[in-house]
Design a protein around this motif. Structure first.
Motif, PDB file in Angstrom:
ATOM      1  N   ASP A 101      44.050   9.951  22.591  1.00  0.00           N
ATOM      2  CA  ASP A 101      44.613  11.305  22.440  1.00  0.00           C
ATOM      3  C   ASP A 101      45.654  11.584  23.516  1.00  0.00           C
ATOM      4  O   ASP A 101      46.722  12.180  23.239  1.00  0.00           O
ATOM      5  N   ILE A 102      45.352  11.146  24.738  1.00  0.00           N
ATOM      6  CA  ILE A 102      46.303  11.377  25.832  1.00  0.00           C
ATOM      7  C   ILE A 102      47.596  10.625  25.576  1.00  0.00           C
ATOM      8  O   ILE A 102      48.704  11.148  25.756  1.00  0.00           O
ATOM      9  N   PHE A 103      47.493   9.369  25.086  1.00  0.00           N
ATOM     10  CA  PHE A 103      48.695   8.581  24.800  1.00  0.00           C
ATOM     11  C   PHE A 103      49.503   9.212  23.673  1.00  0.00           C
ATOM     12  O   PHE A 103      50.745   9.241  23.708  1.00  0.00           O
ATOM     13  N   GLN A 104      48.825   9.725  22.625  1.00  0.00           N
ATOM     14  CA  GLN A 104      49.537  10.387  21.533  1.00  0.00           C
ATOM     15  C   GLN A 104      50.280  11.624  22.033  1.00  0.00           C
ATOM     16  O   GLN A 104      51.442  11.868  21.661  1.00  0.00           O
ATOM     17  N   LYS A 105      49.621  12.400  22.865  1.00  0.00           N
ATOM     18  CA  LYS A 105      50.283  13.585  23.413  1.00  0.00           C
ATOM     19  C   LYS A 105      51.489  13.197  24.276  1.00  0.00           C
ATOM     20  O   LYS A 105      52.524  13.867  24.260  1.00  0.00           O
ATOM     21  N   LEU A 106      51.334  12.082  25.028  1.00  0.00           N
ATOM     22  CA  LEU A 106      52.462  11.630  25.842  1.00  0.00           C
ATOM     23  C   LEU A 106      53.643  11.189  24.955  1.00  0.00           C
ATOM     24  O   LEU A 106      54.805  11.467  25.264  1.00  0.00           O
ATOM     25  N   ASN A 107      53.324  10.504  23.825  1.00  0.00           N
ATOM     26  CA  ASN A 107      54.398  10.092  22.908  1.00  0.00           C
ATOM     27  C   ASN A 107      55.103  11.311  22.306  1.00  0.00           C
ATOM     28  O   ASN A 107      56.329  11.343  22.177  1.00  0.00           O
ATOM     29  N   ILE A 108      54.281  12.311  21.913  1.00  0.00           N
ATOM     30  CA  ILE A 108      54.873  13.537  21.364  1.00  0.00           C
ATOM     31  C   ILE A 108      55.756  14.215  22.408  1.00  0.00           C
ATOM     32  O   ILE A 108      56.856  14.701  22.111  1.00  0.00           O
ATOM     33  N   PHE A 109      55.276  14.230  23.635  1.00  0.00           N
ATOM     34  CA  PHE A 109      56.073  14.843  24.712  1.00  0.00           C
ATOM     35  C   PHE A 109      57.388  14.086  24.921  1.00  0.00           C
ATOM     36  O   PHE A 109      58.452  14.701  25.077  1.00  0.00           O
ATOM     37  N   ASP A 110      57.318  12.740  24.911  1.00  0.00           N
ATOM     38  CA  ASP A 110      58.544  11.950  25.085  1.00  0.00           C
ATOM     39  C   ASP A 110      59.524  12.214  23.944  1.00  0.00           C
ATOM     40  O   ASP A 110      60.738  12.354  24.163  1.00  0.00           O
ATOM     41  N   LYS A 111      59.007  12.283  22.697  1.00  0.00           N
ATOM     42  CA  LYS A 111      59.879  12.541  21.552  1.00  0.00           C
ATOM     43  C   LYS A 111      60.517  13.927  21.643  1.00  0.00           C
ATOM     44  O   LYS A 111      61.717  14.094  21.384  1.00  0.00           O
ATOM     45  N   SER A 112      59.703  14.920  22.020  1.00  0.00           N
ATOM     46  CA  SER A 112      60.233  16.280  22.157  1.00  0.00           C
ATOM     47  C   SER A 112      61.284  16.347  23.263  1.00  0.00           C
ATOM     48  O   SER A 112      62.326  17.002  23.115  1.00  0.00           O
ATOM     49  N   PHE A 113      61.036  15.647  24.336  1.00  0.00           N
ATOM     50  CA  PHE A 113      62.003  15.638  25.433  1.00  0.00           C
ATOM     51  C   PHE A 113      63.309  14.984  25.000  1.00  0.00           C
ATOM     52  O   PHE A 113      64.398  15.460  25.337  1.00  0.00           O
ATOM     53  N   TYR A 114      63.205  13.898  24.198  1.00  0.00           N
ATOM     54  CA  TYR A 114      64.406  13.213  23.715  1.00  0.00           C
ATOM     55  C   TYR A 114      65.205  14.132  22.777  1.00  0.00           C
ATOM     56  O   TYR A 114      66.433  14.240  22.886  1.00  0.00           O
ATOM     57  N   GLU A 115      64.494  14.798  21.836  1.00  0.00           N
ATOM     58  CA  GLU A 115      65.178  15.721  20.925  1.00  0.00           C
ATOM     59  C   GLU A 115      65.823  16.870  21.695  1.00  0.00           C
ATOM     60  O   GLU A 115      66.931  17.312  21.372  1.00  0.00           O
ATOM     61  N   LEU A 116      65.119  17.358  22.709  1.00  0.00           N
ATOM     62  CA  LEU A 116      65.682  18.442  23.518  1.00  0.00           C
ATOM     63  C   LEU A 116      66.945  17.980  24.241  1.00  0.00           C
ATOM     64  O   LEU A 116      67.918  18.735  24.362  1.00  0.00           O
ATOM     65  N   SER A 117      66.947  16.722  24.687  1.00  0.00           N
ATOM     66  CA  SER A 117      68.139  16.182  25.342  1.00  0.00           C
ATOM     67  C   SER A 117      69.307  16.111  24.366  1.00  0.00           C
ATOM     68  O   SER A 117      70.443  16.461  24.703  1.00  0.00           O
TER      69      SER A 117
END
Length: 462
Positions: free
Chosen positions: A70-86
């Motif tokens: 679950d922690i890894f999935q949340k980290l992946n979602i966070f990375d994807k959101s950060f990339y889209e925000l960039s």
């Protein structure tokens, strides 16, 4: 930690059992059966405890593993959101830069509009002075005419005097028309100036704004007036053997209803045309497109003779247009409507060449409320897929962009192209449609077009 506690718990039993076993080696008497059974029970209890401990450890490992996933999935979602925000941040920066450039262009246009306004004011003053001088000259001429009438009542007025008075009256009417148009120009300039101010205020209050696409409704240029050329031919003959030579002749005869009429230009056979009657004049329609029901990708013969239905979409024909325009000086009016139902127009004086010149068109803009998109002061040959004379390039403009038109170079305005609705994909597909393209700007898709002609008559000139 739990394993260490279990060993601490088991160790005393193991030591005690070992001690008991060692002591028994010194004793001659054998151990009692009850003590052995008690040791077996302790071992069973210990085994059960170890088994339960193993199950607990197994469940703990699975639970911990799930939590890690679950922690890894949340980290992946966070990375994807950060990339889209960039990416969004980069897009916003690009839009903000484009908006700054647009603001700079608007400011430059605003300065240009101010200069034009000053120039127009100067021209108005010159026109007023010319008008005053003409009025003084006319007044002096009238006094001389009155004196001549009193002195020589039987002598007729000289033809030179009559022609001079007519010329002065025409000039006076022309100046009045120009003053009226200049006033309209001032109104347009004020409106555009206010729009620029509003846009500058919006830019100062917001950090970024979506850069919307241009359309005919977003940019309305000031009407441009160029004095009409002097008539180099006689006025058109209004009737030829009892038949009107164009729609203007029908209007002067008393017709006031738009519709299909028969005309007979000088030196031509009679044919039907659609006359659009306005409040103070009539126009002969040479092209009409409203819904795309008629295919304009036709042959040279069809464009020469005409095609379509005069009650709907049609092309009158180059030969018929030449027979009308060859009678006198004419005005070409182009009326456009975009897909937001915004209406615009542009008017030109024009000359049309003979069939031997492939109906070469020569334009000079008179007035408009949109940027001009047709080349002026140059010869434009009518070009088709089976009769291309537009350019000497290695490809055929009509074959690439569809429909027949007066081309100077490929990619210019084409009002006889394929009828295409907005949101068509592909740049080439858009250029196959009906579009209006100024020298600077985008392709504007058009919903409906109408081309009309009218004699250069100052009294009925709009």
């Amino acid at each position: 930690m739990k394993i260490a506690l279990v060993f601490l718990f088991i160790a005393p039993f193991a030591i005690s059992s070992r001690t008991d076993k060692d002591y028994s080696s010194f004793d001659s008497a054998p151990p009692e059966p009850n003590s052995r059974f008690a040791m077996l029970d302790d071992v069973r209890i210990l085994a059960n405890g170890l088994l339960q401990l193993g199950h607990g450890l197994k469940d703990f490992v699975h639970k911990t593993k799930g939590q890690m996933n679950d922690i890894f999935q949340k980290l992946n979602i966070f990375d994807k959101s950060f990339y889209e925000l960039s990416l969004q941040t980069n897009e916003i920066k690009v839009e903000e830069e484009e908006l700054r450039k647009t603001t700079s262009r608007l400011q430059a246009n605003n300065e240009e509009i101010r200069n034009i306004s000053l120039e127009l004011n100067s021209k108005i003053e010159d026109l007023l002075q010319d008008k005053i001088q003409l009025q003084e000259k006319v007044g002096g001429l009238e006094e001389k005419v009155i004196k001549l009438v009193h002195i020589q009542p039987e002598v007729q007025e000289p033809k030179e005097m009559t022609s001079l008075k007519n010329f002065v009256q025409q000039q006076d009417n022309h100046i009045r028309q120009l003053l009226k148009v200049v006033q309209e120009q001032h109104a347009q300039l004020d409106k555009q100036h206010n729009q620029i101010k509003e846009l500058e205020e919006k830019l100062s209050n917001t950090s970024f704004q979506e850069n919307t696409e241009s359309s005919l409704s977003l940019k309305q240029t000031e009407p441009k007036i160029i004095p009409l050329p002097s008539h180099n031919s006689t006025a058109p003959v209004q009737e030829f053997n009892g038949v009107a030579t164009d729609c203007t002749a029908l209007y002067k005869r008393g017709e006031r209803t738009s519709g299909i009429y028969s005309i007979k230009p000088n030196g031509s056979e009679a044919f039907n045309v659609y006359c659009e009657m306005k409040s103070d004049s009539s126009w002969t329609v040479i092209q009409n497109r409203v819904d795309g029901s008629l295919d304009f990708n036709q042959t040279w013969e069809s464009y020469a003779n005409g095609f379509g239905d005069l009650k709907g979409e049609f092309w009158l024909g180059l030969a018929k247009l030449y027979s009308i325009a060859n009678q006198a000086d004419y005005i070409l009016r182009i009326e456009l409507k975009d897909w937001k139902d915004n209406k615009r127009y542009v008017q030109y004086t024009f000359t049309l060449g003979s069939p031997e010149t492939d109906y070469t068109l020569h334009l000079s803009e008179i007035s408009a409320n949109i940027p001009n998109a047709l080349p002026e002061q140059t010869k434009l040959r009518f070009s088709l897929m089976d009769h291309d004379n537009a350019t000497k390039r290695d490809f055929n403009c009509p074959e690439r962009y569809s429909g027949g038109w007066w081309h100077r170079a490929c990619g210019e305005t084409n009002l006889n192209g394929k009828y295409i609705k907005p949101r068509s994909e592909g740049k080439l597909e858009r250029r196959r449609g009906i579009y209006w393209k100024p020298p600077k700007g985008r392709f504007y898709l058009i919903k409906s077009t109408k081309l009309m002609i009218h004699p250069t008559d100052l009294e009925s000139f709009e």
